[in-house]
Design an enzyme around this catalytic site. Structure first.
Site, mmCIF file in Angstrom:
data_model
loop_
_atom_site.group_PDB
_atom_site.id
_atom_site.type_symbol
_atom_site.label_atom_id
_atom_site.label_comp_id
_atom_site.label_asym_id
_atom_site.label_seq_id
_atom_site.Cartn_x
_atom_site.Cartn_y
_atom_site.Cartn_z
ATOM 1 N N MET A 12 0.866 -1.163 0.000
ATOM 2 C CA MET A 12 0.000 0.000 0.000
ATOM 3 C C MET A 12 0.914 1.229 0.000
ATOM 4 O O MET A 12 1.798 1.352 0.858
ATOM 5 C CB MET A 12 -0.909 0.035 1.229
ATOM 6 C CG MET A 12 -1.877 1.224 1.228
ATOM 7 S SD MET A 12 -3.009 1.241 -0.198
ATOM 8 C CE MET A 12 -4.213 0.019 0.299
ATOM 9 N N ASP A 13 0.733 2.088 -0.987
ATOM 10 C CA ASP A 13 1.542 3.303 -1.097
ATOM 11 C C ASP A 13 0.865 4.445 -0.355
ATOM 12 O O ASP A 13 -0.286 4.787 -0.634
ATOM 13 C CB ASP A 13 1.714 3.699 -2.567
ATOM 14 C CG ASP A 13 2.529 2.696 -3.357
ATOM 15 O OD1 ASP A 13 3.141 1.804 -2.740
ATOM 16 O OD2 ASP A 13 2.557 2.805 -4.597
ATOM 17 N N GLY A 39 3.505 -1.466 -5.044
ATOM 18 C CA GLY A 39 4.468 -2.566 -4.935
ATOM 19 C C GLY A 39 4.948 -2.932 -6.324
ATOM 20 O O GLY A 39 4.136 -3.069 -7.246
ATOM 21 N N GLY A 219 14.820 6.910 -18.770
ATOM 22 C CA GLY A 219 13.878 7.994 -18.539
ATOM 23 C C GLY A 219 13.524 8.721 -19.818
ATOM 24 O O GLY A 219 13.140 8.115 -20.824
ATOM 25 N N ALA A 220 13.695 10.038 -19.794
ATOM 26 C CA ALA A 220 13.347 10.867 -20.948
ATOM 27 C C ALA A 220 14.222 10.572 -22.164
ATOM 28 O O ALA A 220 13.875 10.957 -23.290
ATOM 29 C CB ALA A 220 13.443 12.340 -20.583
ATOM 30 N N THR A 246 5.957 7.679 -10.473
ATOM 31 C CA THR A 246 5.741 6.429 -9.750
ATOM 32 C C THR A 246 5.205 5.357 -10.697
ATOM 33 O O THR A 246 4.255 5.590 -11.429
ATOM 34 C CB THR A 246 4.738 6.634 -8.599
ATOM 35 O OG1 THR A 246 5.186 7.705 -7.768
ATOM 36 C CG2 THR A 246 4.604 5.371 -7.764
ATOM 37 N N ALA A 247 5.826 4.203 -10.678
ATOM 38 C CA ALA A 247 5.425 3.025 -11.468
ATOM 39 C C ALA A 247 5.696 3.148 -12.961
ATOM 40 O O ALA A 247 5.280 2.284 -13.729
ATOM 41 C CB ALA A 247 3.945 2.685 -11.252
ATOM 42 N N GLY A 249 8.603 2.759 -14.512
ATOM 43 C CA GLY A 249 9.430 1.622 -14.891
ATOM 44 C C GLY A 249 8.672 0.309 -14.819
ATOM 45 O O GLY A 249 8.839 -0.567 -15.666
ATOM 46 N N ASP A 250 7.818 0.175 -13.811
ATOM 47 C CA ASP A 250 7.010 -1.042 -13.686
ATOM 48 C C ASP A 250 6.064 -1.185 -14.873
ATOM 49 O O ASP A 250 5.844 -2.294 -15.390
ATOM 50 C CB ASP A 250 6.198 -1.010 -12.394
ATOM 51 C CG ASP A 250 7.075 -0.992 -11.150
ATOM 52 O OD1 ASP A 250 8.207 -1.510 -11.219
ATOM 53 O OD2 ASP A 250 6.623 -0.469 -10.119
ATOM 54 N N SER A 289 -2.294 4.687 -12.544
ATOM 55 C CA SER A 289 -1.728 5.408 -13.693
ATOM 56 C C SER A 289 -1.492 4.507 -14.897
ATOM 57 O O SER A 289 -1.208 4.994 -15.994
ATOM 58 C CB SER A 289 -0.397 6.059 -13.302
ATOM 59 O OG SER A 289 0.633 5.082 -13.159
#
Length: 305
Positions: A12-13, A39, A219-220, A246-247, A249-250, A289
């Site tokens: 849980m974030d 997670g 990233g960019a 957040t997330a 990369g996931d 997201s």
């Protein structure tokens, strides 16, 4: 439909929004707090599912009030949670601070994630999967056992060593695709990574240690992939204005695994994953997201023609 198993963390974030990150010892006013399922393991499972994969989650939640909302978030996004165990104590927690610039700082409290043991893994489900996704928010011995099980079957091992820690030399040959960001690539390889040239050198070093292929996300600046034949693929990022990374990369990893498991060529799968990640950073939250396959395909379409 491709069968994908994500073995990893379910958190849980607790997300705090601020104008700028505080300096050491400084107290600042936040702009509100949100409770959002996350997670790395769960995020990657959701991303793979929404991208079109048939996804099962292997992990653990606690016996606290967060457990059911965490499971519901996975179920609602099409992830099979029959392999998620209940462990005594608390669920995993992530304390996340997000700045107006869209950057984040994260502190993990592993909770039940740290109690997922090698003997908890369903060997048959792992061995028969098309791909198994692993990260570093569960014990290393559990990850290693998952890799060994995959070698007894046909499952492709996709390993995202985050948070970064050294990988034993004997484990590299068990990894089909090693996915790292700039910091992780530098930490593992010892090669400075500040752009495409450094990413290529680091990827070659990690490939030389026995990984089947290596992907460095930038990233960019996009990403750099080095295949088993030594051929490299540079994939540009889609230009967007980030709101919350957040997330990101996931999302990239989950979308990539689903695309490749579904038969998409590597270059096309990388572009597909890049589009998914670009959409994710324009939205707040982790799982909230992550885009659907239709959304990803709409973003990719203009670049195809």
């Amino acid at each position: 439909m491709s069968r994908i198993v994500a073995v990893g963390s379910i958190n849980m974030d607790l997300v705090n929004h601020v104008a700028e990150f505080p300096l050491p010892g400084e107290t600042i006013h936040g702009r509100g707090t949100e409770y959002l399922p996350g997670g790395k393991g769960a995020n990657q499972a959701v991303a793979a599912s929404l991208a079109g994969g048939n996804v099962a989650m292997i992990g653990a939640v606690g016996e606290d009030s967060f457990a059911e909302p965490l499971l519901a978030s996975l179920r609602d996004r099409g992830v099979d949670v029959s392999g998620v165990l209940r462990k005594p104590g608390t669920s995993g927690l992530a304390f996340i601070t997000v700045s107006d610039a869209g950057e984040n700082q994260i502190i993990l409290s592993e909770g039940s994630n740290g109690r997922l043991r090698p003997e908890d893994l369903p060997a048959e489900k792992l061995a028969e999967a098309d791909a198994v996704i692993l990260q570093n928010e569960i014990p290393w011995e559990t990850n290693l056992r998952a890799m060994e099980i995959c070698r007894t079957g046909r499952a492709k091992v996709v390993y995202n060593p985050a948070p970064v820690k050294p990988i034993p030399q004997e484990a590299y040959p068990l990894i089909d695709l090693l996915v790292v960001n700039e910091t992780e690539a530098e930490g593992l390889s010892g090669v400075p990574v500040d752009g495409l040239e450094g990413a290529e050198k680091a990827a070659k070093e990690l490939l030389g240690r026995g990984a089947g292929s290596v992907l460095v996300t930038l990233g960019a600046q996009g990403s750099y992939y080095l295949g088993p034949d030594g051929g490299g693929i540079r994939t540009p990022a889609f230009p967007v204005r980030p709101v919350d990374t957040t997330a990101a990369g996931d999302t990239f990893i989950g979308a990539l695994v689903t695309a490749e498991a579904g038969g998409m060529k590597t270059a096309d799968a990388l572009r597909f994953a890049s589009a998914a990640s670009a959409i994710a950073v324009t939205r707040k939250g982790a799982q909230a997201s992550i885009p659907t396959r239709d959304e990803i395909e709409r973003m990719v379409a203009p670049s195809n023609g």
